[in-house]
Design a protein around this motif. Structure first.
Motif, PDB file in Angstrom:
ATOM      1  N   UNK A  60      -1.093  -4.193   3.916  1.00 56.30           N
ATOM      2  CA  UNK A  60       0.130  -4.892   3.507  1.00 56.30           C
ATOM      3  C   UNK A  60       1.167  -3.915   2.965  1.00 56.30           C
ATOM      4  N   UNK A  61       2.392  -4.061   3.369  1.00 55.94           N
ATOM      5  CA  UNK A  61       3.449  -3.222   2.782  1.00 55.94           C
ATOM      6  C   UNK A  61       4.819  -3.838   3.057  1.00 55.94           C
ATOM      7  N   UNK A  62       5.763  -3.442   2.231  1.00 57.37           N
ATOM      8  CA  UNK A  62       7.139  -3.889   2.410  1.00 57.37           C
ATOM      9  C   UNK A  62       7.694  -3.299   3.691  1.00 57.37           C
ATOM     10  N   UNK A  63       8.585  -4.039   4.316  1.00 53.89           N
ATOM     11  CA  UNK A  63       9.322  -3.437   5.411  1.00 53.89           C
ATOM     12  C   UNK A  63      10.157  -2.279   4.850  1.00 53.89           C
ATOM     13  N   UNK A  64      10.783  -2.539   3.712  1.00 54.04           N
ATOM     14  CA  UNK A  64      11.472  -1.478   2.952  1.00 54.04           C
ATOM     15  C   UNK A  64      11.050  -1.625   1.510  1.00 54.04           C
ATOM     16  N   UNK A  65      10.456  -0.608   0.983  1.00 52.92           N
ATOM     17  CA  UNK A  65      10.012  -0.701  -0.406  1.00 52.92           C
ATOM     18  C   UNK A  65      11.226  -0.742  -1.322  1.00 52.92           C
ATOM     19  N   UNK A  66      11.113  -1.473  -2.435  1.00 57.71           N
ATOM     20  CA  UNK A  66      12.247  -1.524  -3.367  1.00 57.71           C
ATOM     21  C   UNK A  66      12.582  -0.119  -3.859  1.00 57.71           C
ATOM     22  N   UNK A  67      13.849   0.212  -3.902  1.00 57.77           N
ATOM     23  CA  UNK A  67      14.275   1.539  -4.331  1.00 57.77           C
ATOM     24  C   UNK A  67      15.132   1.400  -5.582  1.00 57.77           C
ATOM     25  N   UNK A  68      15.094   2.268  -6.566  1.00 57.79           N
ATOM     26  CA  UNK A  68      14.118   3.342  -6.622  1.00 57.79           C
ATOM     27  C   UNK A  68      12.752   2.807  -7.010  1.00 57.79           C
ATOM     28  N   UNK A  69      11.703   3.582  -6.803  1.00 52.16           N
ATOM     29  CA  UNK A  69      10.380   3.163  -7.227  1.00 52.16           C
ATOM     30  C   UNK A  69      10.405   2.950  -8.733  1.00 52.16           C
ATOM     31  N   UNK A  94       0.507  12.817  -8.541  1.00 50.79           N
ATOM     32  CA  UNK A  94       1.869  13.154  -8.139  1.00 50.79           C
ATOM     33  C   UNK A  94       2.058  12.717  -6.696  1.00 50.79           C
ATOM     34  N   UNK A  95       3.132  11.989  -6.439  1.00 49.83           N
ATOM     35  CA  UNK A  95       3.329  11.621  -5.034  1.00 49.83           C
ATOM     36  C   UNK A  95       3.578  12.865  -4.181  1.00 49.83           C
ATOM     37  N   UNK A  96       2.878  12.956  -3.073  1.00 46.82           N
ATOM     38  CA  UNK A  96       3.036  14.109  -2.194  1.00 46.82           C
ATOM     39  C   UNK A  96       4.423  14.071  -1.571  1.00 46.82           C
ATOM     40  N   UNK A  97       4.978  15.242  -1.335  1.00 47.71           N
ATOM     41  CA  UNK A  97       6.280  15.345  -0.681  1.00 47.71           C
ATOM     42  C   UNK A  97       6.247  14.634   0.658  1.00 47.71           C
ATOM     43  N   UNK A  98       5.183  14.864   1.363  1.00 51.20           N
ATOM     44  CA  UNK A  98       5.033  14.297   2.689  1.00 51.20           C
ATOM     45  C   UNK A  98       3.535  14.035   2.842  1.00 51.20           C
ATOM     46  N   UNK A  99       3.181  12.873   3.342  1.00 48.92           N
ATOM     47  CA  UNK A  99       1.739  12.571   3.376  1.00 48.92           C
ATOM     48  C   UNK A  99       0.917  13.596   4.137  1.00 48.92           C
ATOM     49  N   UNK A 100       1.515  14.274   5.084  1.00 48.02           N
ATOM     50  CA  UNK A 100       0.732  15.211   5.879  1.00 48.02           C
ATOM     51  C   UNK A 100       0.786  16.632   5.327  1.00 48.02           C
ATOM     52  N   UNK A 101       1.689  16.852   4.350  1.00 44.64           N
ATOM     53  CA  UNK A 101       1.818  18.206   3.824  1.00 44.64           C
ATOM     54  C   UNK A 101       0.517  18.655   3.159  1.00 44.64           C
ATOM     55  N   UNK A 102      -0.071  17.751   2.380  1.00 43.18           N
ATOM     56  CA  UNK A 102      -1.313  18.103   1.681  1.00 43.18           C
ATOM     57  C   UNK A 102      -2.430  18.358   2.681  1.00 43.18           C
ATOM     58  N   UNK A 103      -2.448  17.538   3.699  1.00 40.26           N
ATOM     59  CA  UNK A 103      -3.470  17.678   4.727  1.00 40.26           C
ATOM     60  C   UNK A 103      -3.327  19.014   5.451  1.00 40.26           C
ATOM     61  N   UNK A 104      -2.077  19.355   5.770  1.00 36.04           N
ATOM     62  CA  UNK A 104      -1.829  20.600   6.467  1.00 36.04           C
ATOM     63  C   UNK A 104      -2.262  21.793   5.598  1.00 36.04           C
ATOM     64  N   UNK A 157       0.809  -1.211   0.000  1.00 38.95           N
ATOM     65  CA  UNK A 157       0.000   0.000   0.000  1.00 38.95           C
ATOM     66  C   UNK A 157       0.849   1.272   0.000  1.00 38.95           C
ATOM     67  N   UNK A 158       2.170   1.105   0.016  1.00 36.89           N
ATOM     68  CA  UNK A 158       3.036   2.277  -0.031  1.00 36.89           C
ATOM     69  C   UNK A 158       3.558   2.490  -1.451  1.00 36.89           C
ATOM     70  N   UNK A 159       4.071   1.402  -2.073  1.00 37.70           N
ATOM     71  CA  UNK A 159       4.665   1.579  -3.404  1.00 37.70           C
ATOM     72  C   UNK A 159       3.859   0.876  -4.505  1.00 37.70           C
TER      73      UNK A 159
END
Ligand code: ZN
Length: 186
Positions: free
Chosen positions: A144-153, A166-176, A83-85
């Motif tokens: 479900x999510x990776x402990x560490x997502x494969x990098x780079x995406x 567009x992926x948000x810079x920070x998940x809370x930035x948009x909310x703020x 659910x992250x990548x």
């Protein structure tokens, strides 16, 4: 001494299984467990299975009488979507549960509410395969999510996935930002 009875996991007589300290084990193709596999990706290897084992036990209870117990183990691995990548992530499930069987549905519900064990009503024919599927579904990770997502995406800049935000810079930035613009009275 009679020969041990052959128990049918699809129609298990739990009382008899417990009384005889029966044991069953087997493998179930994941493709047969449609409720478990509905959110899963196709398995990388064909013929992926759930390995399971069940053991019947008797337990004497206060006030005389005997209750049937079932000890259940089931293990498998599933391919889910991180659910992250949003890439496949392999999730190992390993369930061990102990089920207690009582005479009727009402008592089972009453006891189940304040018991750490799962309490079920003793029926004449338990579908062990469905029960194994239930237990595995309960063990699925909520997110479900990776402990560490494969990098780079694995999104190349030339070909971003169609319609992907567009992926948000920070998940809370948009909310703020929303909160600021929304002007909630402070
Ligand atoms: Zn990931």
């Amino acid at each position: 001494m009679s020969t041990p009875r052959a128990f049918d996991p699809r129609k298990l007589d739990v009382a008899a299984f417990a009384a005889e300290h029966g044991a069953l084990a087997g493998e179930l193709p994941i493709s047969h467990l449609s409720r478990l596999s509905k959110d899963a990706l196709p398995q990388p290897e064909a013929g992926a299975t759930v390995r399971w084992a069940a053991q019947g036990l008797k337990r004497e209870v206060a006030g005389g009488g005997v209750e049937a117990r079932l000890q259940l183990q089931a293990a498998t691995t599933l391919q889910l979507v991180c659910q992250r990548c949003l890439q496949p992530v392999t999730v190992a499930l390993d369930v061990q549960s102990r089920l207690r069987f009582v005479g009727d549905e009402a008592l089972a519900e009453e006891l189940d509410a304040d018991s750490e064990e799962d309490v079920l009503a003793l029926g004449t024919a338990l579908d062990l395969h469905a029960l194994i599927e239930d237990e595995l579904i309960l063990a699925l990770p909520l997110v479900p999510r990776h402990e560490r997502c494969p990098q780079p995406l694995p999104w190349s800049p030339e070909a971003p996935p169609a319609g992907a935000p567009e992926p948000a810079e920070h998940p809370f930035a948009a909310l703020a930002a929303l909160r600021r613009n929304g002007g909630t009275p402070g």
